[in-house]
Design a protein around this motif. Structure first.
Motif, short mmCIF file in Angstrom:
data_model
loop_
_atom_site.label_atom_id
_atom_site.label_comp_id
_atom_site.label_asym_id
_atom_site.label_seq_id
_atom_site.Cartn_x
_atom_site.Cartn_y
_atom_site.Cartn_z
N MET A 206 50.96 36.47 42.60
CA MET A 206 50.50 37.62 42.63
C MET A 206 51.83 38.07 43.39
O MET A 206 52.19 37.84 44.95
CB MET A 206 49.37 38.15 43.38
CG MET A 206 47.84 38.38 42.57
SD MET A 206 46.60 39.31 43.66
CE MET A 206 45.59 38.48 43.18
N ASP A 208 54.78 41.44 44.80
CA ASP A 208 54.41 43.12 45.13
C ASP A 208 56.29 43.22 45.43
O ASP A 208 56.85 42.34 46.59
CB ASP A 208 53.97 43.71 45.87
CG ASP A 208 53.02 44.61 45.38
OD1 ASP A 208 54.32 45.49 45.05
OD2 ASP A 208 52.19 45.23 45.26
N LEU A 210 56.31 45.07 48.58
CA LEU A 210 55.71 45.85 49.59
C LEU A 210 56.81 45.61 50.93
O LEU A 210 56.23 46.50 52.52
CB LEU A 210 54.65 44.63 50.64
CG LEU A 210 53.15 44.08 49.15
CD1 LEU A 210 52.42 43.50 50.48
CD2 LEU A 210 52.98 45.31 48.87
N GLN D 157 50.24 42.83 54.66
CA GLN D 157 50.64 41.92 53.62
C GLN D 157 50.04 41.06 53.16
O GLN D 157 50.17 40.84 52.00
CB GLN D 157 51.97 41.89 53.16
CG GLN D 157 53.11 43.55 53.91
CD GLN D 157 54.58 43.13 54.38
OE1 GLN D 157 55.19 42.61 54.75
NE2 GLN D 157 55.10 44.25 54.26
N LEU D 158 50.19 40.37 54.69
CA LEU D 158 49.68 38.70 53.74
C LEU D 158 48.07 38.25 54.21
O LEU D 158 48.37 38.10 55.77
CB LEU D 158 50.56 37.70 53.73
CG LEU D 158 51.71 37.74 52.29
CD1 LEU D 158 52.96 36.76 53.59
CD2 LEU D 158 51.56 37.49 51.11
N LEU D 159 47.43 37.84 54.10
CA LEU D 159 46.37 37.29 54.91
C LEU D 159 45.48 36.14 54.23
O LEU D 159 45.80 35.81 53.31
CB LEU D 159 45.29 38.60 54.71
CG LEU D 159 45.07 40.01 55.56
CD1 LEU D 159 45.58 40.90 53.79
CD2 LEU D 159 44.49 40.75 55.44
N GLU D 202 41.97 43.21 42.89
CA GLU D 202 41.90 42.32 42.08
C GLU D 202 41.49 40.97 42.22
O GLU D 202 41.35 40.57 43.61
CB GLU D 202 43.67 42.61 41.53
CG GLU D 202 44.30 41.06 40.44
CD GLU D 202 45.03 40.79 40.27
OE1 GLU D 202 45.91 41.54 40.43
OE2 GLU D 202 45.58 40.16 38.39
N ILE D 228 43.34 37.52 46.72
CA ILE D 228 42.23 38.70 46.29
C ILE D 228 43.58 39.46 46.91
O ILE D 228 45.05 39.85 47.80
CB ILE D 228 41.69 39.05 47.18
CG1 ILE D 228 40.39 37.97 47.30
CG2 ILE D 228 40.96 40.30 47.54
CD1 ILE D 228 39.42 37.60 48.77
N ARG D 229 43.81 40.87 45.71
CA ARG D 229 44.80 41.89 45.68
C ARG D 229 43.92 42.81 46.28
O ARG D 229 43.16 43.07 45.43
CB ARG D 229 45.32 42.11 45.07
CG ARG D 229 46.63 42.87 44.79
CD ARG D 229 47.40 43.73 43.66
NE ARG D 229 47.79 42.97 43.13
CZ ARG D 229 49.53 42.16 42.30
NH1 ARG D 229 50.34 42.91 42.72
NH2 ARG D 229 49.39 41.66 41.69
N ASN D 232 46.62 48.70 49.51
CA ASN D 232 47.35 49.20 50.13
C ASN D 232 48.34 47.67 49.99
O ASN D 232 48.94 48.37 50.31
CB ASN D 232 46.99 49.12 51.07
CG ASN D 232 46.94 47.42 52.03
OD1 ASN D 232 46.49 46.52 51.39
ND2 ASN D 232 46.51 47.42 53.49
N GLY D 233 48.41 46.90 48.70
CA GLY D 233 49.45 46.06 48.43
C GLY D 233 49.04 44.64 48.73
O GLY D 233 49.58 43.89 48.16
N ALA D 234 48.14 44.30 50.24
CA ALA D 234 48.64 43.16 50.57
C ALA D 234 47.66 42.09 49.74
O ALA D 234 46.87 42.48 49.20
CB ALA D 234 47.86 42.84 51.96
N ILE D 235 48.50 40.95 50.09
CA ILE D 235 47.94 40.09 48.86
C ILE D 235 47.17 38.88 49.58
O ILE D 235 47.66 38.93 50.42
CB ILE D 235 48.84 39.70 48.06
CG1 ILE D 235 49.19 40.02 47.46
CG2 ILE D 235 47.92 38.71 47.17
CD1 ILE D 235 50.48 39.54 46.58
N ALA D 236 45.44 38.89 49.43
CA ALA D 236 44.69 37.66 51.00
C ALA D 236 44.88 36.35 49.79
O ALA D 236 44.28 37.06 48.95
CB ALA D 236 43.32 38.28 51.36
#
Lengths: 349, 349, 349, 349
Positions: A206, A208, A210, D157-159, D202, D228-229, D232-236
């Motif tokens: 994934m 993006d 950001l 942005q990233l978690l 997602e 997980i997307r 707010n754009g953040a991807i975890a």
């Protein structure tokens, strides 16, 4: 060209950008048994600007406009390639064909065909081919690898590699897929190296824009998380971001049946300050600070190889095959983002 | 001898014991703009053993039996003195008189009179005189000093400096008072440097032979705690022990009206390992590991001075006066142990 | 009074200052098997202010103006004494004579004669006497003690204990020698406890008013370093300061022939924040935050004793003898500062 | 039932397994203003075994075989549900219908329809409904959330959220999809809570049986990584494993445009030990050790709600809606593993 183990490694550098300039200084000053004999850069004056201040006991390194001339110089034993990524493969092949040892910055190639071409040229010429995955030489990453190799984590089950760069100066200048081909390729190599003996079989990414969303339509991806499944069952994540407010953040983690090992430290030094604001300490801001020792030691290993010495530890020195293996994951990431699905490795080779 | 800022610093080394050999390697390999041109050692063959493997582009360093001959060599611009402590002062004076820049390992002198003699010789000859208090160049100690200088701890009130060596191989070979004159002298300098501008006024020491009690009657002291009162009110402790089971342990701490700063890290790298045994990680075992960067950077500063460059930061480079100030505390410690009472500084000068 | 192991411990509290109020809340809410039945304070309304909000299932704790009345109350099984220091001994004696278990805040006494009197009263009455050296119950200090007891540091050679309080609100209200009798007495106990089986034989103290120098002439000492020699050779330092800008700082360190153990953590939580300012995290600001668990567990141990249970670990629960041993060092510190010399223990008993 | 803010919260517990027993002890001993009045368990004698030792000032908690009887008891103000997962929804609905405040262990429901049913019942009855996402009450996680809320990391942005349990005693007893529905559901809630205001859009999951591969055919998944997307754009990423050799490992990390915050500490205490083996320290082995304070504070919040007090911080107390949001991700994970593709949220609602 004959190499005797005790001779000085005479090294020529191709590409005098900022990492090239840093490598030049490292070779000139910090590598026992190595000398910087030449610098090549197609931009007029660029090579001279790097070479001038690095005059050593044998005089000033020569400056070339043409990489081919540096490669052909009989006083060059080994070539360090730090020109733009798209030029790497051809320069590796040319240097190998000239019988020179080759150190090439990552990525060695942008396609698997090119990777194969570089590997074949080095193999056919019988020269040492080393790739700039410097993280392997960082003391904590190397110590982590040792713990893994000695069974300290058992069988790897979960791995993680993180790269966060300190800033994105010019988002418009970033080529499409850079985050996979030039940034995360470090992480892919680290994961492959930590999970030695296993082969990646499935990749999902994934990504993006950001940090600079306004450049997304131009192809920018500045944030990504990649999941990789290996054939020993281990599942890994690699994540990257181009703009860490606190500096340069590179960490690794391997968890397995017998434990966990971590590498990477965000602090600039062991100094800690406590005040009315609480605890605070500076963070590492530049990769050449964080990896100063690693950038030196990868070139120490290269100089040793040039001088005919065996590398201290075979598994530490990244080869052309390692570059190809990391590239294969990067290319699968591109496919995964394009197709929004997990990609089985092998089908995109 | 004329010095131009851009010339290479040609350095000769006196004393080829293990720290001398390490300095030799550092000068030969890790100092931009410096060359090792000679090594002197009175033991036949010793200088050759160090010089041989360090052959550089200008050939092999010359070997001397006589320190005087190395000092007199017109191709030697600067002298690094790492011979036994009792020889230091005379060698500093001789080198200064010959117009050479001088780097001398601690202790520069064993009496205040000798310290004054060394300082006077360098001043009279107008040469650079630097003392091997390497801790000032360690990144975390230097960063701590910066925080202090910028007011981050306010006025210092409590200071601490610790040195624990990893082992005591031969207790019978340790000269009396070594713990103060050769070990804690580092800590005394660190405390003086951290508490810049203040002057020590009172010293109390407790010491014992706890590691090797059977050598106490022969004068061994292997464990000590020193309390120092400064004229700005600050109270400091310095402590040492000759046998830390876990390696080489050097730490500093300064507490003041606005906060605290600490330096020193026991871990060998940022790697951490977690297993059924809990969390674990390797510790630093040797001073040349823990202070590898500091040992290099003190000689970078020396080479810069030899080449006529100003040191990057005046307050970082330890001078003859700094050596004298630390020695004064060490001598007061000896008096304190002898007389079992606090000693006012000044009366033993 | 008969005590059955399964009964509820009915506890009365004497002294409703801020630590008294905190103990009251702890007893009322956080101690299984304990109930707060009464609060005594000579200031009208003070006991009521503490007791009111702590009404439990058995109703509101009773309020007393006279400590003697609380002690005499047949429904009080155990007494917690947190009134001013000078009242402690008499209250211990009175409670013991009434057959009540006693928990007394430090210092239990201000003279050795008083300490002996308290110890004798408890012994004669056969009641449990526990002193508020809460640090022994802090998880990290207790874990350190375990490592020492299991031989993890070998024979102790160097010890350190630090107490820095977060602020000095009213320097004029601090009684002379408070730093030794009320603050460092914690550290003296910790050092004695860590160096179990050894006896302090020599004490040297340096102290000053550095936080509030204008109160020095009135007897204030707000900064001190104490050196203690034990009869097993170990040398310890205890240091204190009344005004740490970053909060409440309590640490311990024991170094010995086989290693080192440290306790004490300045961070408020495990949270870490990294931003453009670097790494930062909150520090612990109050002793009742830093030692929340310890303050609870010392009263759990007391309640267990009241209910006739044996303490979980004898060596963890501080006794009257422990209070006397710590006091002996504090008194020697006073003599040392007065006479500006090291004091042999025993001569000031 | 009328609730006055100052009354004692009378709490009944349903389910006396090990976490139920631990909750019972917490309610009985560590919650100001709460009393354990009853325990229900369908297994004969089980409720008695938990209730017996927890006799308080008001006597022994009542034991019930039928949860319905406990719920109907007019002396029960609030119900804590820690029975097996499949029973949760019906019990929530029954308790809410009886007008009781409800605390339910995660997962509140196993289907979105059930989640909606529970939410509707509580809303319709106007009762407090709280879910056992205890991690929100852990001091470091709560502090991290505060930093995020105050803008300390900028836009997330990233978690990352990690759960590794210390062992897998009985792989055959683990129900299919447990790793998502019962383990990672904690992480999904943590990520949603850290990334407040954003919605997951997602989900992609890779999972395997690496700890106990022989149970894979029976449906066991013991290792998983979820990506997980958010909108707010953040991807975890959320990762879990059922067998960490070093104990109980829960960590969180949020990286954003202005910095990073981390929570989670593997060490059992602040004690550190250094020996010839290097640095070492114990790790946390049990969730009730690691989260002792969190398990208490979530029930303090519940008791406050039962007594009619508002929770201290609304966003900290996990609601039925939070449980539904986490469940939605867990269900998408199941679909993702089944279909081996990323799942858009919403389509599986």
């Amino acid at each position: 060209m004959t190499i005797s183990p005790q001779s000085v490694a005479r090294i020529g550098l191709i590409g005098s950008g900022w990492i090239g300039a840093f490598h030049a200084e490292t070779i000139a000053h910090r590598i026992p048994g190595a000398t910087l004999v030449g610098v090549a850069d197609p931009q007029p004056g660029a090579a001279e600007r790097v070479a001038g201040p690095l005059t050593g006991p044998l005089g000033e390194p020569r400056a070339y406009l043409e990489a081919a001339a540096l490669i052909a110089d009989p006083e060059v034993d080994g070539v360090v390639i730090s020109s733009p990524a798209f030029t790497h493969t051809d320069l590796v092949v040319a240097a190998a064909n000239a019988g020179k040892s080759v150190f090439v910055e990552k990525p060695m190639a942008l396609t698997l065909a090119d990777a194969d071409r570089a590997i074949a040229a080095a193999a056919s010429a019988g020269v040492h081919l080393q790739v700039g995955f410097n993280r392997r030489f960082a003391r904590d990453f190397a110590a982590a690898r040792e713990v893994i190799a000695q069974g300290g984590v058992g069988t790897p089950q979960l791995l993680r590699s993180v790269t966060r760069d300190p800033g994105l100066a010019n988002p418009g200048a970033v080529k499409p897929w850079t985050i996979f081909l030039e940034t995360l390729i470090h992480d892919f190599d680290t994961l492959n190296w930590f999970n030695a003996g296993a082969r990646p079989v499935e990749v999902f990414a994934m990504a993006d824009a950001l940090v600079a969303p306004e450049f997304k339509s131009a192809g920018l991806l500045d944030t990504a998380i990649v999941t990789i499944r290996y054939n020993n069952g281990a599942i890994a994540t690699a994540e990257a971001n181009f703009s860490a407010a606190y500096g340069y953040d590179v960490r690794g983690e391997v968890f397995g049946s017998a434990g966990m090992v971590t590498a990477g430290d965000l602090h600039a030094t062991g100094m800690r300050h406590y005040s009315s604001a609480g605890a605070q300490s500076p963070t590492a801001r530049l990769n050449i600070d964080l990896f100063h020792q690693a950038y030196t030691d990868e070139l120490v290993a290269f100089a040793d190889a040039v001088r005919g010495k065996a590398p201290r530890r075979d598994s530490q020195v990244p080869s052309g095959h390692d570059a190809r293996a990391a590239l294969e994951i990067a290319l699968a990431c591109i496919a995964s983002v394009d197709e929004q699905r997990p990609i089985a490795l092998g089908q995109h080779s």
